[in-house]
Scaffold this motif. Structure first.
Motif, PDB file in Angstrom:
ATOM      1  N   ASN A 188       0.841  -1.196   0.000  1.00  0.00           N
ATOM      2  CA  ASN A 188       0.000   0.000   0.000  1.00  0.00           C
ATOM      3  C   ASN A 188       0.876   1.246   0.000  1.00  0.00           C
ATOM      4  OD1 ASN A 188      -1.866   2.057   0.405  1.00  0.00           O
ATOM      5  ND2 ASN A 188      -3.076   0.894   1.886  1.00  0.00           N
ATOM      6  N   THR A 189       0.978   1.895  -1.137  1.00  0.00           N
ATOM      7  CA  THR A 189       1.847   3.071  -1.264  1.00  0.00           C
ATOM      8  C   THR A 189       1.280   4.299  -0.568  1.00  0.00           C
ATOM      9  OG1 THR A 189       0.810   3.641  -3.390  1.00  0.00           O
ATOM     10  CG2 THR A 189       2.784   2.256  -3.452  1.00  0.00           C
ATOM     11  N   ALA A 190       0.023   4.246  -0.136  1.00  0.00           N
ATOM     12  CA  ALA A 190      -0.590   5.396   0.534  1.00  0.00           C
ATOM     13  C   ALA A 190      -0.223   5.462   2.018  1.00  0.00           C
ATOM     14  CB  ALA A 190      -2.111   5.344   0.384  1.00  0.00           C
ATOM     15  N   LEU A 191       0.354   4.392   2.553  1.00  0.00           N
ATOM     16  CA  LEU A 191       0.704   4.339   3.972  1.00  0.00           C
ATOM     17  C   LEU A 191       2.161   4.717   4.182  1.00  0.00           C
ATOM     18  CD1 LEU A 191      -1.053   0.981   4.965  1.00  0.00           C
ATOM     19  CD2 LEU A 191      -1.951   3.311   5.169  1.00  0.00           C
ATOM     20  N   LYS A 192       2.456   5.349   5.325  1.00  0.00           N
ATOM     21  CA  LYS A 192       3.827   5.725   5.656  1.00  0.00           C
ATOM     22  C   LYS A 192       4.536   4.547   6.316  1.00  0.00           C
ATOM     23  CE  LYS A 192       6.606   9.055   8.278  1.00  0.00           C
ATOM     24  NZ  LYS A 192       6.598  10.298   9.087  1.00  0.00           N
ATOM     25  N   PRO A 193       5.620   4.058   5.710  1.00  0.00           N
ATOM     26  CA  PRO A 193       6.332   2.932   6.317  1.00  0.00           C
ATOM     27  C   PRO A 193       7.276   3.367   7.435  1.00  0.00           C
ATOM     28  CG  PRO A 193       7.300   3.491   4.190  1.00  0.00           C
ATOM     29  CD  PRO A 193       6.167   4.444   4.400  1.00  0.00           C
ATOM     30  N   ILE A 194       7.365   2.539   8.472  1.00  0.00           N
ATOM     31  CA  ILE A 194       8.305   2.751   9.568  1.00  0.00           C
ATOM     32  C   ILE A 194       8.997   1.424   9.854  1.00  0.00           C
ATOM     33  CG2 ILE A 194       8.599   3.381  11.987  1.00  0.00           C
ATOM     34  CD1 ILE A 194       6.095   5.089  11.772  1.00  0.00           C
ATOM     35  N   SER A 195      10.317   1.407   9.732  1.00  0.00           N
ATOM     36  CA  SER A 195      11.069   0.180   9.981  1.00  0.00           C
ATOM     37  C   SER A 195      11.377   0.044  11.473  1.00  0.00           C
ATOM     38  CB  SER A 195      12.368   0.190   9.180  1.00  0.00           C
ATOM     39  OG  SER A 195      12.094   0.158   7.792  1.00  0.00           O
ATOM     40  N   ILE A 196      11.153  -1.151  11.994  1.00  0.00           N
ATOM     41  CA  ILE A 196      11.413  -1.439  13.405  1.00  0.00           C
ATOM     42  C   ILE A 196      12.265  -2.699  13.474  1.00  0.00           C
ATOM     43  CG2 ILE A 196      10.401  -1.923  15.666  1.00  0.00           C
ATOM     44  CD1 ILE A 196       7.849  -0.536  14.736  1.00  0.00           C
ATOM     45  N   VAL A 197      13.448  -2.587  14.074  1.00  0.00           N
ATOM     46  CA  VAL A 197      14.377  -3.715  14.111  1.00  0.00           C
ATOM     47  C   VAL A 197      14.971  -3.859  15.502  1.00  0.00           C
ATOM     48  CG1 VAL A 197      14.957  -3.511  11.664  1.00  0.00           C
ATOM     49  CG2 VAL A 197      16.297  -2.240  13.351  1.00  0.00           C
ATOM     50  N   GLY A 198      15.604  -4.996  15.733  1.00  0.00           N
ATOM     51  CA  GLY A 198      16.225  -5.223  17.033  1.00  0.00           C
ATOM     52  C   GLY A 198      16.673  -6.655  17.203  1.00  0.00           C
ATOM     53  N   THR A 199      17.082  -6.976  18.399  1.00  0.00           N
ATOM     54  CA  THR A 199      17.667  -8.269  18.709  1.00  0.00           C
ATOM     55  C   THR A 199      16.655  -9.407  18.671  1.00  0.00           C
ATOM     56  OG1 THR A 199      18.863  -9.513  20.406  1.00  0.00           O
ATOM     57  CG2 THR A 199      17.287  -7.865  21.176  1.00  0.00           C
ATOM     58  N   ARG A 200      17.172 -10.609  18.428  1.00  0.00           N
ATOM     59  CA  ARG A 200      16.342 -11.809  18.554  1.00  0.00           C
ATOM     60  C   ARG A 200      16.071 -12.128  20.028  1.00  0.00           C
ATOM     61  NH1 ARG A 200      18.906 -12.097  13.857  1.00  0.00           N
ATOM     62  NH2 ARG A 200      18.068 -13.341  12.126  1.00  0.00           N
ATOM     63  N   ASN A 201      16.911 -11.575  20.907  1.00  0.00           N
ATOM     64  CA  ASN A 201      16.785 -11.836  22.350  1.00  0.00           C
ATOM     65  C   ASN A 201      16.052 -10.693  23.043  1.00  0.00           C
ATOM     66  OD1 ASN A 201      18.566 -14.331  22.490  1.00  0.00           O
ATOM     67  ND2 ASN A 201      19.980 -12.862  21.559  1.00  0.00           N
ATOM     68  N   MET A 202      14.878 -10.386  22.553  1.00  0.00           N
ATOM     69  CA  MET A 202      14.100  -9.261  23.081  1.00  0.00           C
ATOM     70  C   MET A 202      13.727  -9.473  24.540  1.00  0.00           C
ATOM     71  SD  MET A 202      10.371  -8.042  21.680  1.00  0.00           S
ATOM     72  CE  MET A 202       9.749  -9.687  22.074  1.00  0.00           C
ATOM     73  N   THR A 203      13.777  -8.392  25.311  1.00  0.00           N
ATOM     74  CA  THR A 203      13.357  -8.442  26.705  1.00  0.00           C
ATOM     75  C   THR A 203      11.941  -7.877  26.837  1.00  0.00           C
ATOM     76  OG1 THR A 203      14.120  -6.218  27.306  1.00  0.00           O
ATOM     77  CG2 THR A 203      15.757  -8.000  27.343  1.00  0.00           C
ATOM     78  N   SER A 204      11.403  -7.943  28.037  1.00  0.00           N
ATOM     79  CA  SER A 204      10.067  -7.391  28.281  1.00  0.00           C
ATOM     80  C   SER A 204      10.060  -5.871  28.060  1.00  0.00           C
ATOM     81  CB  SER A 204       9.614  -7.713  29.708  1.00  0.00           C
ATOM     82  OG  SER A 204      10.539  -7.186  30.660  1.00  0.00           O
ATOM     83  N   TYR A 205      11.198  -5.235  28.261  1.00  0.00           N
ATOM     84  CA  TYR A 205      11.327  -3.793  28.029  1.00  0.00           C
ATOM     85  C   TYR A 205      11.084  -3.458  26.557  1.00  0.00           C
ATOM     86  CZ  TYR A 205      13.868   0.728  27.660  1.00  0.00           C
ATOM     87  OH  TYR A 205      14.234   2.029  27.412  1.00  0.00           O
ATOM     88  N   GLY A 206      11.741  -4.212  25.678  1.00  0.00           N
ATOM     89  CA  GLY A 206      11.548  -3.981  24.252  1.00  0.00           C
ATOM     90  C   GLY A 206      10.142  -4.323  23.802  1.00  0.00           C
ATOM     91  N   LYS A 207       9.596  -5.404  24.308  1.00  0.00           N
ATOM     92  CA  LYS A 207       8.242  -5.828  23.952  1.00  0.00           C
ATOM     93  C   LYS A 207       7.221  -4.765  24.364  1.00  0.00           C
ATOM     94  CE  LYS A 207       4.883  -9.490  25.039  1.00  0.00           C
ATOM     95  NZ  LYS A 207       4.582 -10.009  23.692  1.00  0.00           N
TER      96      LYS A 207
END
Length: 369
Positions: free
Chosen positions: A110-129
């Motif tokens: 959908n080209t009408a929506l603004k994309p936002i990339s979100i990346v991070g570790t595979r070892n996510m903590t509750s803080y990141g979640k």
């Protein structure tokens, strides 16, 4: 016909030593992938920078047979083949000099929506979640779509939380559509498509999820969006490469700070310290900086040169020896000079850049420092 151009583009890109930059150069010089394929060897040799090794593979029926099989596979599985030189890539990705020549797509973007990339570790903590869930809950009424890499941890949480909040999400893969990695996310990938999301990959059906492909994938994650958010990462984590690509594309980068004793906050803290990312203080302030409520202010100069030098491994020193301080060399040129595939060189170039030995220019060109 477009189908003919797709066929010859797939065959041309399948040739050894023809990366995205050389592909683009050939098509720009000759006019189309079909015309490149049909050009005589003498004609190919007349194109600056195209040596005998590259020219010898163009016209090889083995690559044409691969292309025919690839087209049949894509037709069977409802996969769209986008060609950059025909203007078929998402506009933001197309702005990147080193964007892929071919981008495979499953689902609708959908080209009408603004994309936002979100990346991070595979070892996510509750803080990141907690941050991901709070942020996506806050932006679900905006015209937004998320972009991530379908990996474990932060990537998966981004896709899951997006679906829960009715936000379309884009997954960028590090392999062809003949497989899925990690396999446990097959149902998630299907759910992404069901909920108006899309899967992208630049890799064909001969390419498995090799380690080197993940850095290639990360440049597309960065290129698809005007902003990349790094949630949690350790020193040297894969998300650092995504942030590096985003900075090179002059895109916004934001990082979630954490305790200096927390391993998976240390990479984020370092990005902030080095002025390679703006600090995320609160979710409302981040939303404001992303431009939903106000214009985003640009950060200062990125990538200050590091004066610290260390002894390099032999294979990295070999690459560094190929580079000049005044004349830039492209990834494809370095690959051709060393007779090493581009995917094996790219991680070392990124490491050399982060260590302050080289500088990356647009179009995946590099200068020694």
């Amino acid at each position: 016909m477009r189908s003919e151009e797709v066929l010859y583009a797939l065959a041309l890109r399948h040739c050894p030593l023809i990366g995205d930059i050389i592909f683009r150069k050939l098509v720009a010089e000759v006019g189309s992938a079909k015309e490149v394929w049909e050009l005589s060897k003498s004609g190919l040799h007349d194109i600056f920078g195209i040596g005998k090794k590259i020219a010898s593979e163009i016209g090889n029926p083995v690559h044409l047979q691969f292309a025919e099989n690839e087209m049949a596979f894509c037709e069977k599985h409802n996969i769209t083949i986008n060609l950059r030189h025909l203007g078929e890539l998402p506009s933001l990705l197309n702005e990147c000099e080193d964007a892929p020549a071919i981008l495979y797509q499953k689902g609708k973007y959908n080209t009408a929506l603004k994309p936002i990339s979100i990346v991070g570790t595979r070892n996510m903590t509750s803080y990141g979640k907690h941050f991901i869930n709070e942020f996506l809950e806050a932006v679900k009424t905006q015209q937004v779509q998320t972009v991530s890499g379908l990996a474990l941890g932060v990537d998966a949480e981004t896709h899951f939380s997006s679906i829960e909040n009715k936000i379309p999400t884009v997954a960028v893969l590090a392999h062809g559509f003949h497989t899925l990695y990690p396999s446990k996310h097959r149902k998630l990938s299907e759910k992404i498509l069901e909920e108006n999301g899309v899967l992208f990959t630049e890799f064909n059906t001969s390419q498995k999820p090799d380690r080197e492909n993940f850095i290639q994938r990360n440049r597309n994650i960065a290129g698809l969006s005007p902003a990349t958010i790094v949630v949690e990462t350790a020193f040297g984590g894969g998300s650092i490469s995504t942030a590096t690509f985003a900075n090179n594309y002059n895109r916004e980068v934001f990082a979630l700070p954490g305790k200096i004793t927390d391993k998976y906050s240390q990479g984020c803290n370092q990005l902030i310290y080095q002025n390679k990312a703006a600090v995320i203080s609160t979710v409302p302030s981040l939303i404001d900086q992303l431009g939903f409520h106000a214009e985003t202010e640009k950060t200062g100069e990125l990538f200050p040169n590091s004066e610290m030098k260390i002894l390099l491994p032999d294979h990295q020193q070999l690459i560094l020896n190929q580079l000049h301080k005044s004349t830039p060399f492209s990834l494809d040129e370095i690959s051709a000079h060393l007779n090493i595939p581009t995917y094996k060189i790219l991680p070392d170039l990124l490491h050399l850049e982060m260590m302050g030995y080289i500088r990356a220019l647009s179009g995946r060109q590099y200068l020694a420092l």
